[in-house]
Design an enzyme around this catalytic site. Structure first.
Site, short mmCIF file in Angstrom:
data_model
loop_
_atom_site.label_atom_id
_atom_site.label_comp_id
_atom_site.label_asym_id
_atom_site.label_seq_id
_atom_site.Cartn_x
_atom_site.Cartn_y
_atom_site.Cartn_z
N GLU A 1 -24.05 -4.70 -3.27
CA GLU A 1 -22.93 -4.35 -4.13
C GLU A 1 -23.36 -4.45 -5.60
OE1 GLU A 1 -22.87 -6.51 -1.45
OE2 GLU A 1 -22.01 -4.95 -0.20
N HIS B 1 -24.41 -15.45 -21.11
CA HIS B 1 -25.76 -15.05 -21.50
C HIS B 1 -26.03 -13.56 -21.32
CE1 HIS B 1 -28.06 -19.16 -21.29
NE2 HIS B 1 -26.83 -19.31 -21.76
#
Ligand SMILES: O=C(CO)[C@H](O)[C@H](O)COP(=O)(O)O
Length: 149
Positions: free
Chosen positions: A72, A99
């Site tokens: 996915e 991040h």
């Protein structure tokens, strides 16, 4: 928050659960399928559609779900401009946002209890990108490569 969500059969139960959960929390959920449980269905089209929804609505987020979350994530990352991260704990979910400014989180529905997967999804949706220069520089390097391809 607009949330584009998608799952194959292996993530279907979690998708239905998260849709109700996000709705109750006041989010605006767009379901990109599967519409019903079909043990033979394939994840790419659902996940690519959700990632396109995120691409077309800057500021929205995506959650794609399968058995492991691996395929996915791979499918969502085929969409130009999308950064999809496999999120498998609350910490990796937060880091994907802080991040990596990942707009799509991929969850393995067979890897977690509904409760744990919900906490992971919530952590992803709640966390902002830090905006730190070193993280932006690394994201920009990937975007630059993507534009040269
Ligand atoms: O996680 C996945 C892809 O990464 C899929 O959900 C998984 O491969 C489906 O497996 P099966 O067809 O055996 O139910």
């Amino acid at each position: 928050m607009r949330i584009h969500i998608a799952a194959d059969h292996a993530g279907f139960e979690l998708k239905q659960h998260l849709k109700a959960h996000f709705d109750a929390a006041g989010h605006d959920v767009v379901d990109h399928g599967a519409e019903e449980y079909d043990a033979q269905d394939d994840y790419p089209a659902f996940c690519i559609s959700a990632a396109e929804g995120v691409r077309d609505e800057p500021g929205s987020l995506g959650i794609v779900i399968g058995g492991s979350g691996n395929g996915e994530q791979l499918a969502a990352n085929r969409v130009t401009g999308i950064r999809a991260a496999l999120i498998w704990s609350e910490e990796t979910a937060r880091l994907a946002r802080q991040h990596n400014d990942a707009q799509v989180g991929s969850i393995g529905g067979r890897m977690h209890s509904l409760e744990d997967a919900t906490a992971i999804a919530d952590a992803f949706v709640a966390e902002p990108f830090s905006g730190d220069a070193r993280h932006q520089r690394r994201i920009d390097a990937m975007t630059s490569y993507e534009k040269r391809r």
